[in-house]
Design a protein around this motif. Structure first.
Motif, PDB file in Angstrom:
ATOM      1  N   PHE A   1       0.859  -1.175   0.000  1.00 16.65           N
ATOM      2  CA  PHE A   1       0.000   0.000   0.000  1.00 16.65           C
ATOM      3  C   PHE A   1       0.894   1.223   0.000  1.00 16.65           C
ATOM      4  N   GLN A   2       0.701   2.097  -0.966  1.00 19.60           N
ATOM      5  CA  GLN A   2       1.463   3.334  -1.061  1.00 19.60           C
ATOM      6  C   GLN A   2       0.484   4.487  -1.142  1.00 19.60           C
ATOM      7  N   LEU A   3       0.670   5.483  -0.273  1.00 18.08           N
ATOM      8  CA  LEU A   3      -0.206   6.647  -0.182  1.00 18.08           C
ATOM      9  C   LEU A   3       0.643   7.879  -0.431  1.00 18.08           C
TER      10      LEU A   3
ATOM     11  N   VAL B   1      -0.896  16.241  -5.015  1.00 10.95           N
ATOM     12  CA  VAL B   1      -0.297  17.336  -5.776  1.00 10.95           C
ATOM     13  C   VAL B   1       1.215  17.185  -5.859  1.00 10.95           C
ATOM     14  N   THR B   2       1.871  16.982  -4.701  1.00 12.20           N
ATOM     15  CA  THR B   2       3.339  16.912  -4.688  1.00 12.20           C
ATOM     16  C   THR B   2       3.864  15.518  -5.001  1.00 12.20           C
ATOM     17  N   HIS B   3       3.009  14.510  -4.886  1.00 12.14           N
ATOM     18  CA  HIS B   3       3.359  13.093  -5.065  1.00 12.14           C
ATOM     19  C   HIS B   3       4.369  12.609  -4.030  1.00 12.14           C
ATOM     20  N   GLU B   4       4.483  13.340  -2.911  1.00 15.13           N
ATOM     21  CA  GLU B   4       5.319  12.910  -1.797  1.00 15.13           C
ATOM     22  C   GLU B   4       4.657  11.700  -1.147  1.00 15.13           C
ATOM     23  N   THR B   5       5.429  10.630  -0.914  1.00 20.28           N
ATOM     24  CA  THR B   5       4.898   9.450  -0.236  1.00 20.28           C
ATOM     25  C   THR B   5       4.669   9.797   1.229  1.00 20.28           C
TER      26      THR B   5
ATOM     27  N   THR C   1      -2.541   2.845   9.174  1.00 22.48           N
ATOM     28  CA  THR C   1      -1.664   3.978   9.375  1.00 22.48           C
ATOM     29  C   THR C   1      -2.521   5.214   9.523  1.00 22.48           C
ATOM     30  N   VAL C   2      -2.084   6.154  10.351  1.00 21.20           N
ATOM     31  CA  VAL C   2      -2.797   7.426  10.511  1.00 21.20           C
ATOM     32  C   VAL C   2      -1.969   8.504   9.820  1.00 21.20           C
ATOM     33  N   ILE C   3      -2.623   9.244   8.926  1.00 26.47           N
ATOM     34  CA  ILE C   3      -1.963  10.222   8.064  1.00 26.47           C
ATOM     35  C   ILE C   3      -2.737  11.534   8.104  1.00 26.47           C
ATOM     36  N   GLU C   4      -2.024  12.642   8.031  1.00 27.20           N
ATOM     37  CA  GLU C   4      -2.645  13.963   7.901  1.00 27.20           C
ATOM     38  C   GLU C   4      -2.853  14.235   6.410  1.00 27.20           C
TER      39      GLU C   4
ATOM     40  N   ARG D   1      -3.560  10.127  -3.162  1.00 28.44           N
ATOM     41  CA  ARG D   1      -3.701   9.049  -4.136  1.00 28.44           C
ATOM     42  C   ARG D   1      -3.036   7.826  -3.546  1.00 28.44           C
ATOM     43  N   TYR D   2      -3.525   6.652  -3.951  1.00 32.84           N
ATOM     44  CA  TYR D   2      -2.973   5.414  -3.406  1.00 32.84           C
ATOM     45  C   TYR D   2      -2.936   4.356  -4.482  1.00 32.84           C
ATOM     46  N   ARG D   3      -2.075   3.366  -4.264  1.00 30.90           N
ATOM     47  CA  ARG D   3      -1.921   2.243  -5.198  1.00 30.90           C
ATOM     48  C   ARG D   3      -1.176   1.124  -4.501  1.00 30.90           C
TER      49      ARG D   3
END
Length: 112
Positions: free
Chosen positions: A58-60, A64-68, A82-85, A92-94
């Protein structure tokens, strides 16, 4: 009687300021248990379950910036979270292991 739509997604629930989104990963695609429409910036808990029967990932990323901003592998049958801001940029995820298309969620907006 009501709606007869084949699959109605639930509304994400928010507890203690964290909104939870459940994603099931299959061979080549993800299925969201909650609707990803009308999301607001804030903290999100992504709960990802491997339903593919093989190792997946899982990659999130920031949309806009495409920063992982989150990434992990999952063994068959495993569930991780995982908890993300999330900002107004959306996300986006894949799966980078079991290639899936990018799922872009760019409708994250602050109420004005």
């Amino acid at each position: 009687m009501g709606f007869t739509t084949p699959a109605l997604a639930a509304t994400p629930t928010t507890t203690d300021g964290v909104t939870t989104i459940h994603l099931d990963e299959y061979n080549g695609y993800f299925a969201a248990q909650e609707t990803l429409a009308s999301l607001k910036p804030g903290k999100y808990k992504f709960v990802v379950s491997n339903k593919a029967g093989k190792v997946v990932g899982f990659q999130l990323q920031d949309n806009v910036t495409h920063e992982t901003i989150g990434m992990f592998p999952l063994d068959p049958g495993q569930t991780k979270s995982t908890v993300i801001e999330i900002s107004e940029n959306g996300f986006r995820y894949r799966c980078p292991i079991n290639p899936t298309p990018w799922y872009e969620v760019n409708n994250v907006k602050t109420d004005k």
